[in-house]
Write an enzyme that holds these catalytic residues in place. Structure first.
Site, short mmCIF file in Angstrom:
data_model
loop_
_atom_site.label_atom_id
_atom_site.label_comp_id
_atom_site.label_asym_id
_atom_site.label_seq_id
_atom_site.Cartn_x
_atom_site.Cartn_y
_atom_site.Cartn_z
N SER A 117 0.83 -1.21 0.00
CA SER A 117 0.00 0.00 0.00
C SER A 117 0.86 1.25 0.00
CB SER A 117 -0.87 0.04 1.26
OG SER A 117 -1.61 -1.12 1.38
N HIS A 138 -2.21 -3.34 -6.82
CA HIS A 138 -2.82 -2.94 -5.55
C HIS A 138 -4.30 -3.29 -5.57
CE1 HIS A 138 -3.91 0.25 -2.40
NE2 HIS A 138 -3.25 -0.69 -1.80
N GLU A 150 -5.22 -1.26 -8.87
CA GLU A 150 -4.31 -0.23 -9.39
C GLU A 150 -3.04 -0.93 -9.86
OE1 GLU A 150 -5.21 3.79 -6.84
OE2 GLU A 150 -4.29 2.17 -5.71
N ASN A 189 -5.71 6.28 -2.59
CA ASN A 189 -5.36 6.85 -1.28
C ASN A 189 -4.89 8.29 -1.38
OD1 ASN A 189 -6.17 4.78 0.36
ND2 ASN A 189 -4.22 3.72 0.27
N1 LIG Z 1 -5.67 -5.10 4.47
C1 LIG Z 1 -5.94 -4.20 3.53
O1 LIG Z 1 -7.01 -3.57 3.50
C2 LIG Z 1 -4.95 -3.95 2.42
C3 LIG Z 1 -5.37 -3.34 1.22
C4 LIG Z 1 -4.48 -3.18 0.16
C5 LIG Z 1 -3.15 -3.58 0.33
N2 LIG Z 1 -2.74 -4.15 1.51
C6 LIG Z 1 -1.35 -4.63 1.60
O2 LIG Z 1 -1.34 -6.03 1.44
C7 LIG Z 1 -0.26 -6.60 2.18
C8 LIG Z 1 -0.80 -7.68 3.10
O3 LIG Z 1 -1.74 -7.09 3.98
P1 LIG Z 1 -2.79 -7.99 4.80
O4 LIG Z 1 -3.77 -7.04 5.36
O5 LIG Z 1 -3.26 -9.14 3.96
O6 LIG Z 1 -1.85 -8.57 5.97
P2 LIG Z 1 -2.11 -9.84 6.89
O7 LIG Z 1 -1.30 -9.61 8.12
O8 LIG Z 1 -3.57 -10.14 7.01
O9 LIG Z 1 -1.47 -11.07 6.06
C9 LIG Z 1 -0.09 -11.24 5.86
C10 LIG Z 1 0.19 -12.74 5.76
O10 LIG Z 1 1.55 -12.92 5.34
C11 LIG Z 1 2.09 -14.01 6.04
N3 LIG Z 1 3.54 -13.88 6.04
C12 LIG Z 1 4.35 -13.21 6.90
N4 LIG Z 1 5.64 -13.32 6.53
C13 LIG Z 1 5.65 -14.09 5.42
C14 LIG Z 1 6.69 -14.60 4.58
N5 LIG Z 1 7.96 -14.33 4.81
N6 LIG Z 1 6.35 -15.39 3.54
C15 LIG Z 1 5.04 -15.67 3.30
N7 LIG Z 1 4.02 -15.22 4.06
C16 LIG Z 1 4.32 -14.45 5.09
C17 LIG Z 1 1.46 -13.93 7.43
O11 LIG Z 1 1.51 -15.19 8.08
C18 LIG Z 1 0.04 -13.48 7.09
O12 LIG Z 1 -0.82 -14.59 6.90
C19 LIG Z 1 0.44 -5.43 2.88
O13 LIG Z 1 1.52 -5.01 2.08
C20 LIG Z 1 -0.66 -4.37 2.93
O14 LIG Z 1 -0.13 -3.06 2.98
C21 LIG Z 1 -3.61 -4.36 2.55
#
Ligand SMILES: NC(=O)c1ccc[n+]([C@@H]2O[C@H](COP(=O)([O-])OP(=O)(O)OC[C@H]3O[C@@H](n4cnc5c(N)ncnc54)[C@H](O)[C@@H]3O)[C@@H](O)[C@H]2O)c1
Length: 282
Positions: A117, A138, A150, A189
């Site tokens: 993000s 994204h 995106e 954003n």
């Molecule tokens: N949550 C949102 O609304 C949103 C929206 C757009 C983008 N994002 C982006 O998406 C990404 C993930 O966010 P999220 O909300 O899904 O996080 P999350 O914490 O729900 O999920 C992350 C997952 O990655 C796993 N993980 C950690 N280290 C790892 C590794 N080395 N190898 C493989 N897996 C690993 C964790 O166990 C976890 O299940 C971030 O970069 C975030 O900024 C999030």
């Protein structure tokens, strides 16, 4: 693109794996521990099952989609992937490590995408020896519901790589795509954050109540929810982190985090998830 990899099976990774599998791709998801792998599989199955219960997915399509998703703990299995979408936690050093490993393992023609993000995509790309094959994709939460992706090209992303992931998102996943430069906030954003900050400043100054600010934007602009309700849903800690990233990038006053937002985060009033934000949910 038929063989897709997803790094991380959390909120976003599980959603991305689901939409790819429902679109007919074979999806391999990487997790770090057996219990996280099981949780990732359960997330995908639960979401697809909700779709069946609501009559949006036929049972046989659901079964087929679920059979196309496999979760592994071994990044070595990603060698044959055409596209890998990284959705690991938003930690810069972790993303560099993951992209460095993927670069060694994934076949040279494989495209590597990040769902970050806020981290500049070029910084992630430079952890690889194939920066021309690195893009931002994204997605929005919840991924199966939100239609937008995106697509972010860095200064060195090849037009062919950007075109390939755009084609996959549009024509296979049936998403709406927009092209954005590699700047903090991309499009959504960058426009949304100043609006949310303005709503907080309006409330903070006592100019209008939270209820009236939200009612005005719903009734006057047709938005599905008002800005303060939206902030409570996003989580005020997440909103503060996003605002700080944008302010660090542009140093423009409309991205500056309002003092009230900081105080609410410090007070543990993070919105819906803690029971109290601009509204009381207890
Ligand atoms: N949550 C949102 O609304 C949103 C929206 C757009 C983008 N994002 C982006 O998406 C990404 C993930 O966010 P999220 O909300 O899904 O996080 P999350 O914490 O729900 O999920 C992350 C997952 O990655 C796993 N993980 C950690 N280290 C790892 C590794 N080395 N190898 C493989 N897996 C690993 C964790 O166990 C976890 O299940 C971030 O970069 C975030 O900024 C999030």
């Amino acid at each position: 693109m038929e063989l897709i990899g997803v790094i991380g099976g959390g909120t976003m990774g599980a959603g991305i794996a689901e939409v790819c599998a429902r679109a007919g791709s074979e999806v391999l998801v990487l997790e770090t521990r057996q219990e996280f792998a099981e949780a990732a599989s359960a997330r995908v199955v639960a979401s697809i099952s909700r779709g069946v219960a609501k009559g949006k997915i036929r049972q046989e399509d659901a079964d087929a989609a679920i059979s196309r998703v496999r979760v592994t703990l071994d990044i070595g299995e990603f060698a044959d992937r055409d596209l890998v979408i990284e959705a690991a936690p938003e930690i810069e050093a972790l993303k560099y490590e993951i992209f460095g490993k993927l670069d060694e393992i994934v076949k040279p023609s494989g495209i590597l995408a990040t769902n970050t993000s806020s981290i500049p995509v070029i910084k992630v790309a430079r952890a690889t020896t194939r920066p021309e094959h690195v893009v931002g994709m994204h997605f929005f939460n919840p991924v199966p519901v939100m239609p937008l992706v995106e697509i972010i090209s860095t200064l060195v992303t090849s037009p062919e790589s950007a075109a390939a992931v755009t084609d996959y998102a549009m024509n296979t996943l049936r998403k709406i795509t927009v092209q954005a430069g590699d700047r903090s906030g991309f499009i959504v954003n960058a426009l949304l954050v100043p609006y949310l900050c303005s709503a907080i400043r309006m409330f903070e100054s006592g100019y209008a109540s939270a209820e009236d600010i939200d009612a005005a934007m719903k009734g006057g602009c047709g938005y599905p929810m008002g800005p303060l309700t939206l902030l409570d849903s996003l989580g005020l800690d997440v909103a503060l982190a996003t605002t700080e990233t944008l302010y660090a990038e542009f140093a423009e006053p409309h991205y500056a985090p309002p003092a009230l937002l900081r105080r609410m985060v410090e007070a543990g009033r993070l919105g819906r998830k803690t029971g109290r934000g601009f509204y009381n949910y207890t």
